[in-house]
Motif scaffolding. Sequence first.
Motif, mmCIF file in Angstrom:
data_model
loop_
_atom_site.group_PDB
_atom_site.id
_atom_site.type_symbol
_atom_site.label_atom_id
_atom_site.label_comp_id
_atom_site.label_asym_id
_atom_site.label_seq_id
_atom_site.Cartn_x
_atom_site.Cartn_y
_atom_site.Cartn_z
ATOM 1 N N THR A 41 0.839 -1.190 0.000
ATOM 2 C CA THR A 41 0.000 0.000 0.000
ATOM 3 C C THR A 41 0.880 1.247 0.000
ATOM 4 O O THR A 41 2.108 1.155 0.006
ATOM 5 C CB THR A 41 -0.991 0.001 1.199
ATOM 6 O OG1 THR A 41 -1.932 1.054 0.996
ATOM 7 C CG2 THR A 41 -0.288 0.176 2.526
ATOM 8 N N SER A 42 0.219 2.410 -0.069
ATOM 9 C CA SER A 42 0.967 3.669 -0.077
ATOM 10 C C SER A 42 0.073 4.717 0.562
ATOM 11 O O SER A 42 -1.009 4.405 1.044
ATOM 12 C CB SER A 42 1.322 4.053 -1.517
ATOM 13 O OG SER A 42 0.138 4.335 -2.235
ATOM 14 N N CYS A 43 0.544 5.959 0.551
ATOM 15 C CA CYS A 43 -0.252 7.021 1.181
ATOM 16 C C CYS A 43 -1.228 7.639 0.187
ATOM 17 O O CYS A 43 -2.357 7.969 0.534
ATOM 18 C CB CYS A 43 0.675 8.115 1.708
ATOM 19 S SG CYS A 43 1.823 7.510 2.948
ATOM 20 N N ILE A 44 -0.768 7.841 -1.030
ATOM 21 C CA ILE A 44 -1.586 8.525 -2.042
ATOM 22 C C ILE A 44 -1.517 7.741 -3.367
ATOM 23 O O ILE A 44 -0.643 6.878 -3.522
ATOM 24 C CB ILE A 44 -1.103 9.993 -2.264
ATOM 25 C CG1 ILE A 44 0.381 10.017 -2.639
ATOM 26 C CG2 ILE A 44 -1.366 10.851 -1.034
ATOM 27 C CD1 ILE A 44 0.901 11.383 -3.043
ATOM 28 N N THR A 152 -3.153 -2.956 -3.375
ATOM 29 C CA THR A 152 -4.325 -2.366 -2.685
ATOM 30 C C THR A 152 -4.385 -0.852 -2.946
ATOM 31 O O THR A 152 -3.401 -0.264 -3.396
ATOM 32 C CB THR A 152 -4.232 -2.581 -1.160
ATOM 33 O OG1 THR A 152 -3.061 -1.913 -0.683
ATOM 34 C CG2 THR A 152 -4.173 -4.038 -0.792
ATOM 35 N N PRO A 153 -5.510 -0.210 -2.608
ATOM 36 C CA PRO A 153 -5.565 1.253 -2.776
ATOM 37 C C PRO A 153 -4.705 1.959 -1.725
ATOM 38 O O PRO A 153 -4.338 1.341 -0.716
ATOM 39 C CB PRO A 153 -7.041 1.597 -2.535
ATOM 40 C CG PRO A 153 -7.769 0.324 -2.455
ATOM 41 C CD PRO A 153 -6.785 -0.749 -2.124
ATOM 42 N N PRO A 154 -4.404 3.234 -1.931
ATOM 43 C CA PRO A 154 -3.618 3.969 -0.924
ATOM 44 C C PRO A 154 -4.383 4.066 0.389
ATOM 45 O O PRO A 154 -5.595 4.257 0.393
ATOM 46 C CB PRO A 154 -3.438 5.355 -1.551
ATOM 47 C CG PRO A 154 -4.426 5.440 -2.657
ATOM 48 C CD PRO A 154 -4.751 4.048 -3.082
ATOM 49 N N LEU A 155 -3.644 3.949 1.476
ATOM 50 C CA LEU A 155 -4.285 3.934 2.793
ATOM 51 C C LEU A 155 -4.541 5.349 3.317
ATOM 52 O O LEU A 155 -5.254 5.544 4.303
ATOM 53 C CB LEU A 155 -3.393 3.137 3.763
ATOM 54 C CG LEU A 155 -3.939 2.694 5.099
ATOM 55 C CD1 LEU A 155 -5.335 2.107 5.006
ATOM 56 C CD2 LEU A 155 -3.016 1.688 5.742
ATOM 57 N N GLY A 156 -3.988 6.332 2.641
ATOM 58 C CA GLY A 156 -4.190 7.714 3.079
ATOM 59 C C GLY A 156 -5.644 8.146 3.006
ATOM 60 O O GLY A 156 -6.081 9.010 3.763
ATOM 61 N N SER A 157 -6.405 7.569 2.116
ATOM 62 C CA SER A 157 -7.791 8.026 1.975
ATOM 63 C C SER A 157 -8.828 6.900 2.075
ATOM 64 O O SER A 157 -10.005 7.179 2.268
ATOM 65 C CB SER A 157 -7.943 8.755 0.637
ATOM 66 O OG SER A 157 -7.224 8.082 -0.361
ATOM 67 N N MET A 158 -8.401 5.657 1.918
ATOM 68 C CA MET A 158 -9.356 4.541 1.972
ATOM 69 C C MET A 158 -8.892 3.503 2.988
ATOM 70 O O MET A 158 -7.702 3.320 3.184
ATOM 71 C CB MET A 158 -9.426 3.843 0.603
ATOM 72 C CG MET A 158 -10.600 4.258 -0.235
ATOM 73 S SD MET A 158 -10.307 5.787 -1.093
ATOM 74 C CE MET A 158 -9.055 5.311 -2.238
ATOM 75 N N VAL A 188 -0.156 6.735 8.099
ATOM 76 C CA VAL A 188 -0.465 5.474 7.397
ATOM 77 C C VAL A 188 0.203 4.293 8.109
ATOM 78 O O VAL A 188 -0.405 3.234 8.276
ATOM 79 C CB VAL A 188 -0.045 5.588 5.916
ATOM 80 C CG1 VAL A 188 -0.016 4.232 5.249
ATOM 81 C CG2 VAL A 188 -1.019 6.505 5.186
ATOM 82 N N LYS A 189 1.421 4.511 8.562
ATOM 83 C CA LYS A 189 2.118 3.446 9.306
ATOM 84 C C LYS A 189 1.312 3.093 10.558
ATOM 85 O O LYS A 189 1.113 1.918 10.879
ATOM 86 C CB LYS A 189 3.521 3.932 9.680
ATOM 87 C CG LYS A 189 4.301 2.962 10.525
ATOM 88 C CD LYS A 189 5.645 3.536 10.920
ATOM 89 C CE LYS A 189 6.170 2.956 12.203
ATOM 90 N NZ LYS A 189 5.668 3.512 13.450
ATOM 91 N N GLU A 190 0.806 4.121 11.254
ATOM 92 C CA GLU A 190 0.040 3.865 12.477
ATOM 93 C C GLU A 190 -1.278 3.130 12.174
ATOM 94 O O GLU A 190 -1.709 2.284 12.946
ATOM 95 C CB GLU A 190 -0.233 5.182 13.223
ATOM 96 C CG GLU A 190 1.045 5.671 13.907
ATOM 97 C CD GLU A 190 0.913 7.068 14.508
ATOM 98 O OE1 GLU A 190 1.895 7.502 15.138
ATOM 99 O OE2 GLU A 190 -0.124 7.733 14.319
ATOM 100 N N GLN A 191 -1.855 3.469 11.021
ATOM 101 C CA GLN A 191 -3.090 2.778 10.639
ATOM 102 C C GLN A 191 -2.831 1.291 10.418
ATOM 103 O O GLN A 191 -3.627 0.442 10.788
ATOM 104 C CB GLN A 191 -3.635 3.380 9.354
ATOM 105 C CG GLN A 191 -4.885 4.198 9.604
ATOM 106 C CD GLN A 191 -5.363 4.825 8.329
ATOM 107 O OE1 GLN A 191 -4.573 5.413 7.590
ATOM 108 N NE2 GLN A 191 -6.637 4.704 8.062
ATOM 109 N N LEU A 192 -1.685 0.998 9.790
ATOM 110 C CA LEU A 192 -1.323 -0.408 9.565
ATOM 111 C C LEU A 192 -1.099 -1.108 10.902
ATOM 112 O O LEU A 192 -1.521 -2.245 11.101
ATOM 113 C CB LEU A 192 -0.059 -0.507 8.703
ATOM 114 C CG LEU A 192 -0.231 -0.204 7.208
ATOM 115 C CD1 LEU A 192 1.125 -0.126 6.516
ATOM 116 C CD2 LEU A 192 -1.108 -1.271 6.527
#
Length: 239
Positions: A41-44, A152-158, A188-192
């Motif tokens: 994944t990525s941020c954007i 996967t989609p970027p985790l910054g928004s989804m 994003v790291k914290e979300q993971l």
Amino acid sequence: MSEKVMINNKLSDAVEEAIRTLRTNIQFCNTDKAVKTICLTSCIPNEGKSSTSINLAVSMARDGKKVLHMDADMRKPRSYKDVTSRFNVGLSNYLSGMVELDEAICETNIENLHVMVCGPKPPNPAELLGTERFRQMLSVLKEKYDYVIIDTPPLGSMIDAAIVASLTDGAILLIEYNTVDYKKAVMVKEQLEKANARILGVVINKIPRREFRSYYYYDYDYYYGRKSKRRSKTGDAAV
Ligand SMILES: Nc1ncnc2c1ncn2[C@@H]1O[C@H](COP(=O)(O)OP(=O)(O)O)[C@@H](O)[C@H]1O
Ligand SMILES: [Mg+2]
């Protein structure tokens, strides 16, 4: 699985080398717990998840491993540029119960590499990825393949990537050089981490050619200078 998806995978020597390093570093993560299902994944958007994940899957397949590359970016599916409409049966069809698993997987022109395209864009990607059917599918695929690489989609928004990461053996966070700000990357790291994902490392992508050498040497110095504080870094899929 009669027709084949054509994967066009001509890489420069430098990118090839970076992907090989990434592949080797992932193999080193196979210590006490096997790492077979891996999501990127990525941020954007546009940081390079699809390109890097498919290149990684090709590299693993060429190394003799049986690999499935799955396009779970149901927001912006497009892992395989050459996929024509007749191949557009994949993950979303399977998760909504319309096809059997075999029908959702295609062979490719590369030996040992199969792909699962996204399928028609569903209205509820996060909901589909959160189903028991997705979880069970991953355990079946783990038996069939050495590696399942999931785009996967970027985790910054989804939230989709966090759901996938919580169900896979490892997650790779890809960051485009000089593009994403530090706060967003940490978020994003914290979300993971909140999703209980095992973060295998960070790939810094699209490092300009002129920066690459100094970046590499910086990392090397850092390792020896402050070994205990060094965060794991999977590789630099970059140039
Ligand atoms: N290491 C790289 N060097 C140069 N261009 C790259 C690299 N990785 C990706 N790209 C380009 O960046 C664009 C976005 O890549 P893509 O893989 O589709 O991103 P994402 O899946 O994260 O949205 C594409 O045009 C791709 O060719
Ligand atoms: Mg993509």
